[in-house]
Write a protein that holds these residues in place. Sequence first.
Motif, PDB file in Angstrom:
ATOM      1  N   VAL A 123       0.817  -1.206   0.000  1.00 28.13           N
ATOM      2  CA  VAL A 123       0.000   0.000   0.000  1.00 28.13           C
ATOM      3  C   VAL A 123       0.856   1.264   0.000  1.00 28.13           C
ATOM      4  CG1 VAL A 123      -1.700   1.313   1.344  1.00 28.13           C
ATOM      5  CG2 VAL A 123      -1.976  -1.157   1.052  1.00 28.13           C
ATOM      6  N   ALA A 124       2.013   1.218   0.652  1.00 27.21           N
ATOM      7  CA  ALA A 124       2.824   2.426   0.824  1.00 27.21           C
ATOM      8  C   ALA A 124       3.793   2.712  -0.320  1.00 27.21           C
ATOM      9  CB  ALA A 124       3.610   2.332   2.131  1.00 27.21           C
ATOM     10  N   ASP A 125       4.288   1.686  -0.989  1.00 30.41           N
ATOM     11  CA  ASP A 125       5.339   1.862  -1.989  1.00 30.41           C
ATOM     12  C   ASP A 125       4.836   1.507  -3.384  1.00 30.41           C
ATOM     13  OD1 ASP A 125       7.021   2.490   0.118  1.00 30.41           O
ATOM     14  OD2 ASP A 125       7.918   0.502   0.209  1.00 30.41           O
ATOM     15  N   ASP A 126       5.549   2.004  -4.373  1.00 28.29           N
ATOM     16  CA  ASP A 126       5.269   1.627  -5.754  1.00 28.29           C
ATOM     17  C   ASP A 126       6.043   0.372  -6.089  1.00 28.29           C
ATOM     18  OD1 ASP A 126       3.516   3.721  -6.317  1.00 28.29           O
ATOM     19  OD2 ASP A 126       5.151   5.083  -6.853  1.00 28.29           O
ATOM     20  N   ASN A 127       5.337  -0.680  -6.372  1.00 35.55           N
ATOM     21  CA  ASN A 127       5.884  -1.979  -6.755  1.00 35.55           C
ATOM     22  C   ASN A 127       7.031  -2.443  -5.853  1.00 35.55           C
ATOM     23  OD1 ASN A 127       5.906  -4.342  -8.150  1.00 35.55           O
ATOM     24  ND2 ASN A 127       6.926  -3.523  -9.951  1.00 35.55           N
ATOM     25  N   PRO A 128       6.747  -2.587  -4.544  1.00 34.64           N
ATOM     26  CA  PRO A 128       7.794  -3.068  -3.636  1.00 34.64           C
ATOM     27  C   PRO A 128       8.105  -4.543  -3.893  1.00 34.64           C
ATOM     28  CG  PRO A 128       5.717  -3.014  -2.503  1.00 34.64           C
ATOM     29  CD  PRO A 128       5.478  -2.406  -3.861  1.00 34.64           C
ATOM     30  N   SER A 129       9.273  -4.947  -3.455  1.00 29.76           N
ATOM     31  CA  SER A 129       9.663  -6.346  -3.511  1.00 29.76           C
ATOM     32  C   SER A 129       9.398  -6.939  -2.135  1.00 29.76           C
ATOM     33  CB  SER A 129      11.144  -6.461  -3.871  1.00 29.76           C
ATOM     34  OG  SER A 129      11.494  -7.805  -3.985  1.00 29.76           O
ATOM     35  N   LEU A 130       8.593  -7.982  -2.092  1.00 30.92           N
ATOM     36  CA  LEU A 130       8.202  -8.598  -0.820  1.00 30.92           C
ATOM     37  C   LEU A 130       9.060  -9.821  -0.544  1.00 30.92           C
ATOM     38  CD1 LEU A 130       4.332  -8.417  -1.343  1.00 30.92           C
ATOM     39  CD2 LEU A 130       5.840  -6.702  -0.305  1.00 30.92           C
ATOM     40  N   ALA A 131       9.562  -9.900   0.676  1.00 27.05           N
ATOM     41  CA  ALA A 131      10.374 -11.049   1.072  1.00 27.05           C
ATOM     42  C   ALA A 131       9.498 -12.289   1.149  1.00 27.05           C
ATOM     43  CB  ALA A 131      11.019 -10.782   2.433  1.00 27.05           C
ATOM     44  N   GLY A 132      10.113 -13.445   1.132  1.00 28.47           N
ATOM     45  CA  GLY A 132       9.382 -14.707   1.201  1.00 28.47           C
ATOM     46  C   GLY A 132       8.852 -15.006   2.587  1.00 28.47           C
ATOM     47  N   ARG A 133       8.409 -16.221   2.766  1.00 26.62           N
ATOM     48  CA  ARG A 133       7.811 -16.650   4.025  1.00 26.62           C
ATOM     49  C   ARG A 133       8.825 -17.289   4.970  1.00 26.62           C
ATOM     50  NH1 ARG A 133       3.735 -18.025   0.238  1.00 26.62           N
ATOM     51  NH2 ARG A 133       1.764 -17.028   0.730  1.00 26.62           N
ATOM     52  N   ASP A 134      10.083 -17.124   4.716  1.00 30.48           N
ATOM     53  CA  ASP A 134      11.101 -17.772   5.542  1.00 30.48           C
ATOM     54  C   ASP A 134      11.122 -17.171   6.943  1.00 30.48           C
ATOM     55  OD1 ASP A 134      11.845 -19.313   3.365  1.00 30.48           O
ATOM     56  OD2 ASP A 134      13.350 -17.865   2.706  1.00 30.48           O
ATOM     57  N   LEU A 135      10.868 -18.001   7.906  1.00 29.82           N
ATOM     58  CA  LEU A 135      10.935 -17.624   9.314  1.00 29.82           C
ATOM     59  C   LEU A 135      11.686 -18.714  10.052  1.00 29.82           C
ATOM     60  CD1 LEU A 135       7.246 -16.561  10.124  1.00 29.82           C
ATOM     61  CD2 LEU A 135       9.219 -15.054   9.977  1.00 29.82           C
ATOM     62  N   GLU A 136      12.353 -18.324  11.096  1.00 22.70           N
ATOM     63  CA  GLU A 136      12.989 -19.320  11.946  1.00 22.70           C
ATOM     64  C   GLU A 136      11.902 -20.168  12.600  1.00 22.70           C
ATOM     65  OE1 GLU A 136      16.299 -19.906  12.559  1.00 22.70           O
ATOM     66  OE2 GLU A 136      16.664 -18.475  10.927  1.00 22.70           O
ATOM     67  N   THR A 137      12.158 -21.436  12.763  1.00 21.79           N
ATOM     68  CA  THR A 137      11.218 -22.312  13.450  1.00 21.79           C
ATOM     69  C   THR A 137      11.153 -21.905  14.917  1.00 21.79           C
ATOM     70  OG1 THR A 137      11.670 -24.119  11.932  1.00 21.79           O
ATOM     71  CG2 THR A 137      10.728 -24.714  14.065  1.00 21.79           C
ATOM     72  N   ASP A 138       9.957 -21.811  15.437  1.00 24.28           N
ATOM     73  CA  ASP A 138       9.746 -21.449  16.838  1.00 24.28           C
ATOM     74  C   ASP A 138      10.327 -22.553  17.714  1.00 24.28           C
ATOM     75  OD1 ASP A 138       8.804 -20.899  19.400  1.00 24.28           O
ATOM     76  OD2 ASP A 138       6.805 -20.342  18.714  1.00 24.28           O
ATOM     77  N   SER A 139      11.402 -22.250  18.389  1.00 26.49           N
ATOM     78  CA  SER A 139      12.132 -23.272  19.147  1.00 26.49           C
ATOM     79  C   SER A 139      11.383 -23.762  20.384  1.00 26.49           C
ATOM     80  CB  SER A 139      13.506 -22.746  19.553  1.00 26.49           C
ATOM     81  OG  SER A 139      13.367 -21.618  20.396  1.00 26.49           O
ATOM     82  N   VAL A 140      10.381 -23.030  20.834  1.00 27.87           N
ATOM     83  CA  VAL A 140       9.642 -23.465  22.025  1.00 27.87           C
ATOM     84  C   VAL A 140       8.219 -23.928  21.701  1.00 27.87           C
ATOM     85  CG1 VAL A 140      11.003 -22.064  23.610  1.00 27.87           C
ATOM     86  CG2 VAL A 140       8.918 -21.117  22.607  1.00 27.87           C
ATOM     87  N   ALA A 141       7.874 -23.978  20.422  1.00 32.24           N
ATOM     88  CA  ALA A 141       6.513 -24.379  20.047  1.00 32.24           C
ATOM     89  C   ALA A 141       6.152 -25.753  20.596  1.00 32.24           C
ATOM     90  CB  ALA A 141       6.358 -24.371  18.527  1.00 32.24           C
TER      91      ALA A 141
END
Length: 180
Positions: free
Chosen positions: A82-100
């Motif tokens: 919404v804020a930028d013109d054609n921004p590049s969005l990072a992927g879904r990579d997240l660290e695994t929740d170590s305490v889940a």
Amino acid sequence: MLDQYRDAPRNPETLRIRREALIDQLGWLADEATALEPMLAELPAWALDQAPLPDERTAKETLAHLAALDREVYPRWIELLVADDNPSLAGRDLETDSVANVRDLSFLLNDVQTARASLMTVVESVPESEWNRNATLVDEEVDLFDLVLSIVRHDADCLRNLAYRLHEAKLTNRPQDLAK
């Protein structure tokens, strides 16, 4: 059903219907978490907190992952779109929740519901006129319609994979048929 809107006409009525359908589908994850709780609660602990392979998430880690995406990744994507013109969005990579895996199942399912409700508020707050803005997600040009569809598909893929894995483990609370 949602695939019919992927390359649908871009007239205002179709876009309004598509937006409503996508927002409705976002709510599906919270509904599914509610529906899954009784079934998951009956499973042995090892089925929830052990991964079948080292590079796969446990059931609990999958739930934590879905909630983290709703809190940490998706709102940022929408903000950038919404804020930028054609921004590049990072992927879904997240660290695994170590305490889940030590967290209570009901906590994790509630976290999914709470995070999704917050994400839905963010999505619903975007004016209809902004849904056509473009961004780049993993080398593909997307608008908010495409982005929300991507979120819904990711949810479905994660939950389907989890269901298949639990089914393949032949987990059941029924007495085994000894006549076989």
